[in-house]
Design a protein around this motif. Structure first.
Motif, PDB file in Angstrom:
ATOM      1  N   ASP A 179     -60.790 -23.374  36.823  1.00 12.55           N
ATOM      2  CA  ASP A 179     -60.311 -23.375  35.449  1.00 12.55           C
ATOM      3  C   ASP A 179     -60.448 -22.004  34.798  1.00 12.55           C
ATOM      4  OD1 ASP A 179     -59.640 -25.991  35.639  1.00 12.55           O
ATOM      5  OD2 ASP A 179     -61.451 -26.751  34.690  1.00 12.55           O
ATOM      6  N   PHE A 180     -61.319 -21.164  35.308  1.00 11.08           N
ATOM      7  CA  PHE A 180     -61.551 -19.851  34.716  1.00 11.08           C
ATOM      8  C   PHE A 180     -60.733 -18.803  35.457  1.00 11.08           C
ATOM      9  CE2 PHE A 180     -65.418 -22.176  33.584  1.00 11.08           C
ATOM     10  CZ  PHE A 180     -65.492 -21.892  32.235  1.00 11.08           C
ATOM     11  N   ARG A 181     -60.075 -17.962  34.696  1.00 12.46           N
ATOM     12  CA  ARG A 181     -59.316 -16.880  35.302  1.00 12.46           C
ATOM     13  C   ARG A 181     -60.238 -15.710  35.586  1.00 12.46           C
ATOM     14  NH1 ARG A 181     -55.821 -12.937  31.746  1.00 12.46           N
ATOM     15  NH2 ARG A 181     -56.189 -11.936  33.739  1.00 12.46           N
ATOM     16  N   ILE A 182     -59.819 -14.853  36.473  1.00 10.74           N
ATOM     17  CA  ILE A 182     -60.599 -13.670  36.801  1.00 10.74           C
ATOM     18  C   ILE A 182     -59.981 -12.461  36.108  1.00 10.74           C
ATOM     19  CG2 ILE A 182     -61.409 -14.544  39.016  1.00 10.74           C
ATOM     20  CD1 ILE A 182     -59.235 -12.874  40.340  1.00 10.74           C
ATOM     21  N   LEU A 183     -60.795 -11.477  35.857  1.00 17.31           N
ATOM     22  CA  LEU A 183     -60.350 -10.226  35.262  1.00 17.31           C
ATOM     23  C   LEU A 183     -60.400  -9.138  36.318  1.00 17.31           C
ATOM     24  CD1 LEU A 183     -62.241 -10.318  31.831  1.00 17.31           C
ATOM     25  CD2 LEU A 183     -59.851 -10.886  32.259  1.00 17.31           C
ATOM     26  N   SER A 184     -59.359  -8.375  36.405  1.00 19.79           N
ATOM     27  CA  SER A 184     -59.379  -7.249  37.327  1.00 19.79           C
ATOM     28  C   SER A 184     -60.328  -6.184  36.800  1.00 19.79           C
ATOM     29  CB  SER A 184     -57.969  -6.679  37.488  1.00 19.79           C
ATOM     30  OG  SER A 184     -57.519  -6.128  36.253  1.00 19.79           O
ATOM     31  N   ALA A 185     -60.627  -5.190  37.645  1.00 18.49           N
ATOM     32  CA  ALA A 185     -61.510  -4.108  37.213  1.00 18.49           C
ATOM     33  C   ALA A 185     -60.894  -3.342  36.048  1.00 18.49           C
ATOM     34  CB  ALA A 185     -61.785  -3.170  38.387  1.00 18.49           C
ATOM     35  N   GLU A 186     -59.562  -3.194  36.072  1.00 20.14           N
ATOM     36  CA  GLU A 186     -58.893  -2.484  34.984  1.00 20.14           C
ATOM     37  C   GLU A 186     -58.989  -3.279  33.687  1.00 20.14           C
ATOM     38  OE1 GLU A 186     -54.451  -0.682  33.860  1.00 20.14           O
ATOM     39  OE2 GLU A 186     -54.760  -1.888  35.681  1.00 20.14           O
ATOM     40  N   GLU A 187     -58.802  -4.593  33.762  1.00 22.40           N
ATOM     41  CA  GLU A 187     -58.903  -5.434  32.575  1.00 22.40           C
ATOM     42  C   GLU A 187     -60.317  -5.398  32.014  1.00 22.40           C
ATOM     43  OE1 GLU A 187     -56.079  -9.235  32.805  1.00 22.40           O
ATOM     44  OE2 GLU A 187     -57.176  -8.918  34.667  1.00 22.40           O
ATOM     45  N   THR A 188     -61.313  -5.512  32.895  1.00 24.97           N
ATOM     46  CA  THR A 188     -62.702  -5.513  32.432  1.00 24.97           C
ATOM     47  C   THR A 188     -63.055  -4.200  31.760  1.00 24.97           C
ATOM     48  OG1 THR A 188     -63.244  -6.973  34.287  1.00 24.97           O
ATOM     49  CG2 THR A 188     -65.074  -5.930  33.147  1.00 24.97           C
ATOM     50  N   ALA A 189     -62.633  -3.081  32.356  1.00 26.29           N
ATOM     51  CA  ALA A 189     -62.930  -1.776  31.775  1.00 26.29           C
ATOM     52  C   ALA A 189     -62.255  -1.608  30.417  1.00 26.29           C
ATOM     53  CB  ALA A 189     -62.466  -0.677  32.734  1.00 26.29           C
ATOM     54  N   TYR A 190     -61.017  -2.088  30.293  1.00 27.77           N
ATOM     55  CA  TYR A 190     -60.305  -1.973  29.019  1.00 27.77           C
ATOM     56  C   TYR A 190     -60.960  -2.851  27.957  1.00 27.77           C
ATOM     57  CZ  TYR A 190     -56.221  -0.700  26.215  1.00 27.77           C
ATOM     58  OH  TYR A 190     -55.394  -0.164  25.261  1.00 27.77           O
ATOM     59  N   LEU A 191     -61.399  -4.063  28.351  1.00 32.21           N
ATOM     60  CA  LEU A 191     -62.075  -4.948  27.413  1.00 32.21           C
ATOM     61  C   LEU A 191     -63.362  -4.326  26.901  1.00 32.21           C
ATOM     62  CD1 LEU A 191     -62.593  -7.753  26.069  1.00 32.21           C
ATOM     63  CD2 LEU A 191     -63.651  -8.449  28.232  1.00 32.21           C
ATOM     64  N   ILE A 192     -64.159  -3.770  27.789  1.00 31.96           N
ATOM     65  CA  ILE A 192     -65.438  -3.180  27.390  1.00 31.96           C
ATOM     66  C   ILE A 192     -65.216  -1.957  26.505  1.00 31.96           C
ATOM     67  CG2 ILE A 192     -67.487  -2.000  28.285  1.00 31.96           C
ATOM     68  CD1 ILE A 192     -67.291  -3.840  30.736  1.00 31.96           C
ATOM     69  N   ALA A 193     -64.213  -1.132  26.861  1.00 31.34           N
ATOM     70  CA  ALA A 193     -63.934   0.056  26.058  1.00 31.34           C
ATOM     71  C   ALA A 193     -63.469  -0.322  24.655  1.00 31.34           C
ATOM     72  CB  ALA A 193     -62.880   0.912  26.752  1.00 31.34           C
ATOM     73  N   HIS A 194     -62.675  -1.381  24.542  1.00 33.77           N
ATOM     74  CA  HIS A 194     -62.214  -1.805  23.212  1.00 33.77           C
ATOM     75  C   HIS A 194     -63.370  -2.399  22.404  1.00 33.77           C
ATOM     76  CE1 HIS A 194     -59.608  -3.507  20.112  1.00 33.77           C
ATOM     77  NE2 HIS A 194     -60.306  -4.624  20.238  1.00 33.77           N
ATOM     78  N   ALA A 195     -64.197  -3.230  23.043  1.00 34.94           N
ATOM     79  CA  ALA A 195     -65.312  -3.852  22.325  1.00 34.94           C
ATOM     80  C   ALA A 195     -66.311  -2.818  21.835  1.00 34.94           C
ATOM     81  CB  ALA A 195     -66.009  -4.876  23.217  1.00 34.94           C
ATOM     82  N   GLU A 196     -66.420  -1.712  22.533  1.00 36.74           N
ATOM     83  CA  GLU A 196     -67.367  -0.663  22.162  1.00 36.74           C
ATOM     84  C   GLU A 196     -67.103  -0.152  20.744  1.00 36.74           C
ATOM     85  OE1 GLU A 196     -70.611   1.806  22.682  1.00 36.74           O
ATOM     86  OE2 GLU A 196     -69.868   0.426  24.210  1.00 36.74           O
ATOM     87  N   HIS A 197     -65.845  -0.136  20.338  1.00 36.17           N
ATOM     88  CA  HIS A 197     -65.486   0.412  19.011  1.00 36.17           C
ATOM     89  C   HIS A 197     -64.968  -0.677  18.079  1.00 36.17           C
ATOM     90  CE1 HIS A 197     -65.899   4.414  20.791  1.00 36.17           C
ATOM     91  NE2 HIS A 197     -65.137   4.005  21.790  1.00 36.17           N
ATOM     92  N   ALA A 198     -65.159  -1.946  18.438  1.00 37.63           N
ATOM     93  CA  ALA A 198     -64.671  -3.037  17.595  1.00 37.63           C
ATOM     94  C   ALA A 198     -65.679  -3.340  16.495  1.00 37.63           C
ATOM     95  CB  ALA A 198     -64.411  -4.279  18.437  1.00 37.63           C
ATOM     96  N   LYS A 199     -65.248  -4.152  15.560  1.00 37.69           N
ATOM     97  CA  LYS A 199     -66.100  -4.498  14.426  1.00 37.69           C
ATOM     98  C   LYS A 199     -67.118  -5.566  14.832  1.00 37.69           C
ATOM     99  CE  LYS A 199     -62.927  -8.038  12.663  1.00 37.69           C
ATOM    100  NZ  LYS A 199     -62.104  -8.471  11.502  1.00 37.69           N
ATOM    101  N   THR A 200     -68.079  -5.812  13.943  1.00 38.53           N
ATOM    102  CA  THR A 200     -69.112  -6.819  14.200  1.00 38.53           C
ATOM    103  C   THR A 200     -68.491  -8.208  14.217  1.00 38.53           C
ATOM    104  OG1 THR A 200     -70.800  -5.445  13.169  1.00 38.53           O
ATOM    105  CG2 THR A 200     -71.275  -7.804  13.363  1.00 38.53           C
ATOM    106  N   ARG A 201     -68.913  -8.994  15.198  1.00 38.05           N
ATOM    107  CA  ARG A 201     -68.393 -10.345  15.338  1.00 38.05           C
ATOM    108  C   ARG A 201     -69.512 -11.244  15.858  1.00 38.05           C
ATOM    109  NH1 ARG A 201     -64.174  -9.125  17.964  1.00 38.05           N
ATOM    110  NH2 ARG A 201     -62.831  -9.072  16.135  1.00 38.05           N
ATOM    111  N   HIS A 202     -69.670 -12.434  15.254  1.00 37.50           N
ATOM    112  CA  HIS A 202     -70.738 -13.370  15.620  1.00 37.50           C
ATOM    113  C   HIS A 202     -72.113 -12.704  15.542  1.00 37.50           C
ATOM    114  CE1 HIS A 202     -67.867 -16.417  16.851  1.00 37.50           C
ATOM    115  NE2 HIS A 202     -67.241 -15.510  17.580  1.00 37.50           N
TER     116      HIS A 202
END
Length: 491
Positions: free
Chosen positions: A237-260
């Motif tokens: 049921d869970f999809r996998i993230l490629s290395a490129e997707e994971t790196a892009y997600l982490i880079a975006h979250a690094e500069h994102a606003k506070t959440r939860h």
């Protein structure tokens, strides 16, 4: 001469005669059974008002006597019937030593089996299923959750004693109750629970039934017949993230606003740690600063047994870059402080889904000015909530991505299983999936079986020693008697 004892019937059913207060002779409403036990002692016990039911139980008593005489145990069918007997009859069978008291349900309420029984001073006199779960190094929350599921089913189905589960239709009543349960959480009060939740309830009931048999409080597991529902494979049921997707997600979250209540850098380090360690959310939540040995070679983190699914401690190696970043993060923290701040377990998936959606939108906007590329990015699965196969994105996707990335890097299967803390490689196979890019690399690794280019060109030009076909068909390789090229030759 025949032995009179052999001709004597094994039991006698009758109604007891007595005189009432007026002196009239009357018969008892209940039938009595008279028989001799394995020690030849004679017994006279009241049974039921109905003659047919009394005869059935009289034959069962005689069969139990015969089994006791030969030192045998009741079979599963007889044991199941025995658990439907009235408590007073069970007491008589136990007192006459016809039935083993350890195998007889003497009317103890299910609540006493679940929570144990206390003495007059309030101290635990007899341990219950609660104490059994607590002794397995289970967390208090897990113990309460498991007991709560079992109690919810028993109360909802009106099951007070273990013998109630043996009555006809009890299994169907439990399954109907489970199928009609509602979620109950805020905003989902009227929605039914999912098949995975139903299976958790059934697993708890199975575990309780096995414990009852193991502790000899029951002769057979009356709950073993409950079947799990088809919930699909949770790992799929869970999809996998490629290395490129994971790196892009982490880079975006690094500069994102506070959440939860977590800043962008806090979420980025959590995503990165989950991907590189392969730990489950519960394990990450239970990590303390003292669990990390960042100066070792290699750096390690030790997860406690109570936070692991197998209830065994697990030591995971860390990359040097991760160790350096964690050392800076833990610089001013006490050893018993939590290593990472996480939202509630109900917001873990929502947190990564929102970050992934924002990162995907930014990735598509990066192609502004190149319409074909922007259109292609819109149609791709890059950081999408669900891929084309319907697999959804969740925090658990980082664990699947951990195993798949290792497989793509050529890590042996046994080492991937060790990193994911699996005992069977078959379980690891569920976490390691082959993407299209991996399949493309696998196909590209096949040997080239094409004919050499020089031979192909020679056959095309007719320089391989055989005459080439000419326009008028007079000397073609497959020319027929009239000079026409044969269609069977492929000309």
């Amino acid at each position: 001469m025949a032995n009179k004892s052999e001709d004597r019937p094994p039991f006698r059913l009758f109604r007891q005669k007595y005189r009432d207060r007026s002196g009239m002779t009357r018969e008892s409403a209940r039938l009595y059974v008279e028989f001799r036990d394995h020690t030849n002692r004679r017994h006279r016990w009241p049974l039921f008002k109905r003659e047919k039911l009394s005869e059935v139980w009289a034959r069962r008593i005689v069969k139990l006597v015969d089994l006791q005489r030969h030192g045998d145990e009741p079979d599963e069918k007889l044991a199941r019937r025995l658990q439907t007997a009235p408590p007073d009859l069970i007491d008589k069978l136990v007192a006459a030593e016809i039935v083993n008291p350890a195998n007889a349900d003497r009317g103890e309420p299910l609540a006493a089996h679940l929570n144990g029984r206390a003495d007059g001073a309030g101290n635990a006199a007899v341990d219950g299923f609660r104490q059994h779960l607590g002794g397995k190094r289970s967390t208090p929350a897990h113990v309460e959750q498991t007991l709560g599921r079992i109690q919810r089913v028993f109360e909802g189905c009106g099951l007070t004693y273990w013998r109630d589960i043996a009555r006809p239709g009890a299994d169907a009543r439990i399954e109907t109750f489970l199928g009609g349960m509602k979620d109950g959480r805020a905003g989902r009060e009227d929605k039914p629970v999912g098949p995975g939740t139903i299976n958790y309830y059934i697993a708890a009931l199975h575990q309780f039934g096995r414990w009852m048999v193991k502790k000899k409080r029951a002769t057979t597991n009356l709950l073993a017949g409950l079947s799990r529902v088809n919930a699909g494979d949770d790992a799929d049921d869970f999809r996998i993230l490629s290395a490129e997707e994971t790196a892009y997600l982490i880079a975006h979250a690094e500069h994102a606003k506070t959440r939860h209540a977590l800043t962008g850098p806090e979420r980025a380090i959590v995503y990165r740690f989950a991907f590189e360690s392969g730990f489950r959310p519960l394990t990450i939540r239970g990590l303390k600063v003292a669990a990390f040995d960042l100066d070792a070679d290699p750096p390690t983190v030790t997860a406690k047994a109570r936070t692991m699914k197998r209830r065994k401690p697990h030591v995971q190696a860390l990359r040097a870059e991760m160790a350096a970043d964690l050392k800076a993060l833990f610089a001013n923290r006490m050893p018993e402080a939590a290593a990472f701040r996480l939202p509630s377990k109900f917001n873990m998936a929502r947190m990564i889904q929102v970050d992934a959606a924002e990162a995907r939108a930014a990735w598509i906007c990066d192609a502004v000015g190149d319409l074909p590329e922007q259109f292609a990015r819109h149609r791709s699965d890059f950081l999408a909530h669900a891929d084309r196969a319907g697999r959804r994105l969740g925090f658990y996707s980082l664990r699947h991505s951990h195993g798949t990335a290792m497989a793509d890097a050529g890590v042996p299967q046994k080492d991937i299983a060790g990193s994911l803390h699996h005992t069977k490689t078959a379980t690891t196979d569920r976490y390691v999936r082959s993407g299209v890019d991996a399949r493309a690399r696998a196909v590209a690794a096949l040997p080239d079986v094409r004919p050499p280019e020089s031979e192909t060109a020679a056959r095309a030009t007719g320089t391989d020693g055989r005459p080439a076909a000419v326009a008028d068909g007079s000397a073609g390789p497959s020319a027929g008697p009239t000079g026409a090229i044969s269609m069977e030759s492929g000309g």
